[in-house]
Design an enzyme around this catalytic site. Structure first.
Site, PDB file in Angstrom:
ATOM      1  N   GLU A   1      55.895   2.315  61.442  1.00  0.00           N
ATOM      2  CA  GLU A   1      57.059   3.156  61.135  1.00  0.00           C
ATOM      3  C   GLU A   1      57.859   3.499  62.387  1.00  0.00           C
ATOM      4  O   GLU A   1      59.084   3.602  62.341  1.00  0.00           O
ATOM      5  CB  GLU A   1      56.629   4.444  60.424  1.00  0.00           C
ATOM      6  CG  GLU A   1      57.821   5.310  60.012  1.00  0.00           C
ATOM      7  CD  GLU A   1      57.445   6.482  59.122  1.00  0.00           C
ATOM      8  OE1 GLU A   1      58.236   7.441  59.068  1.00  0.00           O
ATOM      9  OE2 GLU A   1      56.375   6.444  58.485  1.00  0.00           O
TER      10      GLU A   1
ATOM     11  N   ARG B   1      47.512   3.447  68.516  1.00  0.00           N
ATOM     12  CA  ARG B   1      48.752   3.112  69.211  1.00  0.00           C
ATOM     13  C   ARG B   1      49.417   4.325  69.861  1.00  0.00           C
ATOM     14  O   ARG B   1      49.832   4.257  71.004  1.00  0.00           O
ATOM     15  CB  ARG B   1      49.745   2.457  68.237  1.00  0.00           C
ATOM     16  CG  ARG B   1      49.270   1.100  67.774  1.00  0.00           C
ATOM     17  CD  ARG B   1      50.320   0.431  66.912  1.00  0.00           C
ATOM     18  NE  ARG B   1      49.869  -0.903  66.534  1.00  0.00           N
ATOM     19  CZ  ARG B   1      49.995  -1.977  67.298  1.00  0.00           C
ATOM     20  NH1 ARG B   1      50.570  -1.873  68.469  1.00  0.00           N
ATOM     21  NH2 ARG B   1      49.554  -3.148  66.911  1.00  0.00           N
TER      22      ARG B   1
END
Length: 284
Positions: free
Chosen positions: A76, A113
């Site tokens: 996203e 991440r």
């Protein structure tokens, strides 16, 4: 298992094999555990995308319940930054994921991440438990975390909203917050920790001190201040009434108070009866 979608007229296949689709055909996952995306981080990523493009494709799934054709499973941040960079299409890998797998992958992707703050990570675990019946043991196995790590994070959701906001903003760490969980007023202590910049160790000591029972306040000793006549009068009245009588006399003002202590309602009734009689025994 991968389930590659048929290529439509406005889609193409990149040299590496991923599908390239219009950006407007992609929508975010409403159950995305990350709720905050730093403006500066997105700006930096958008600048990189303008210069080098999207190097790693997004992972998506077909989304039959939405207006868009695909729902983001992972990526996203790249999708948001690509919008800022005004890209018209994005590389994606289409996978056949269940709702449970989508949430698991979203949590794993965020943890690996761009670290979720402790509240977002805990909320993601809570989603897995509430929506899909996951146990802490099952989550620990699926996500490569210890059960104690997951249990400690879930406890953070019991903190008041203001303390959780300090965690989200980075003004408190998870270690600070865990020390506040069992205190009577975690908000007040959290404000003190933030204001003074206390370490986790200092916070633990402060929380321990706050939670320890306070020694009972010593009653003021007044019997030693009473003269012998006053104490004798207390004893006589107590014997006559059958109840404890205390006299607090102020010699300098010739005033004071008389306290009668009763142990039952029957004693109270008897006291009221005696006080309502005249010396002759007639009712007042």
């Amino acid at each position: 298992m991968a389930d590659v979608a048929p290529i439509e007229a406005n889609e193409s296949v990149a040299p590496r094999g991923e599908l390239v689709v219009p950006i407007e055909d992609i929508a975010p996952n409403p159950d995305q555990p990350r709720r905050r995306f730093g403006d500066q981080d997105l700006t930096d990523l958008a600048n990189s995308i303008r210069e080098k493009g999207v190097i790693q494709p997004l992972i998506v799934r077909k989304w039959p319940n939405g207006d868009a054709k695909y729902q983001i499973v992972a990526g996203e941040r790249r999708w948001r930054a690509s919008q800022m960079a005004q890209l018209h299409e994005l590389p994606v890998l289409v996978r056949d994921f269940s709702d449970t797998e989508v949430l698991e992958v979203a949590i794993i992707e965020n943890i690996q991440r761009a670290d979720l703050n402790p509240v977002e990570e805990a909320a993601g675990y809570r989603q897995l438990m509430d929506k899909f019946g996951h146990t802490q043991e099952k989550m620990a196995e699926a996500l490569g975390k210890s059960r104690s790590h997951i249990a400690n994070l879930l406890r953070l959701l019991n903190l008041p909203a203001e303390v959780q906001a300090f965690l989200v903003d980075g003004r408190l760490s998870a270690g600070h917050a865990r020390a506040l969980i069992t205190t009577e007023d975690p908000v007040a202590l959290a404000r003190k920790v933030v204001e003074k910049g206390l370490s986790v160790r200092d916070t633990e000591r402060l929380a321990k001190a706050e939670s320890e029972p306070k020694p009972p306040r010593k009653a003021r000793v007044v019997d030693d201040e009473k003269d012998a006549d006053t104490r004798v009068l207390e004893q006589d009245l107590s014997a006559n009434l059958g109840m404890k009588v205390q006299i607090a006399h102020k010699p300098e003002k010739e005033t004071g108070s008389l306290t009668i202590s009763y142990k039952s309602l029957d004693q109270l009734d008897e006291l009221c009866r005696m006080l309502s009689l005249t010396p002759s025994g007639a009712s007042i």
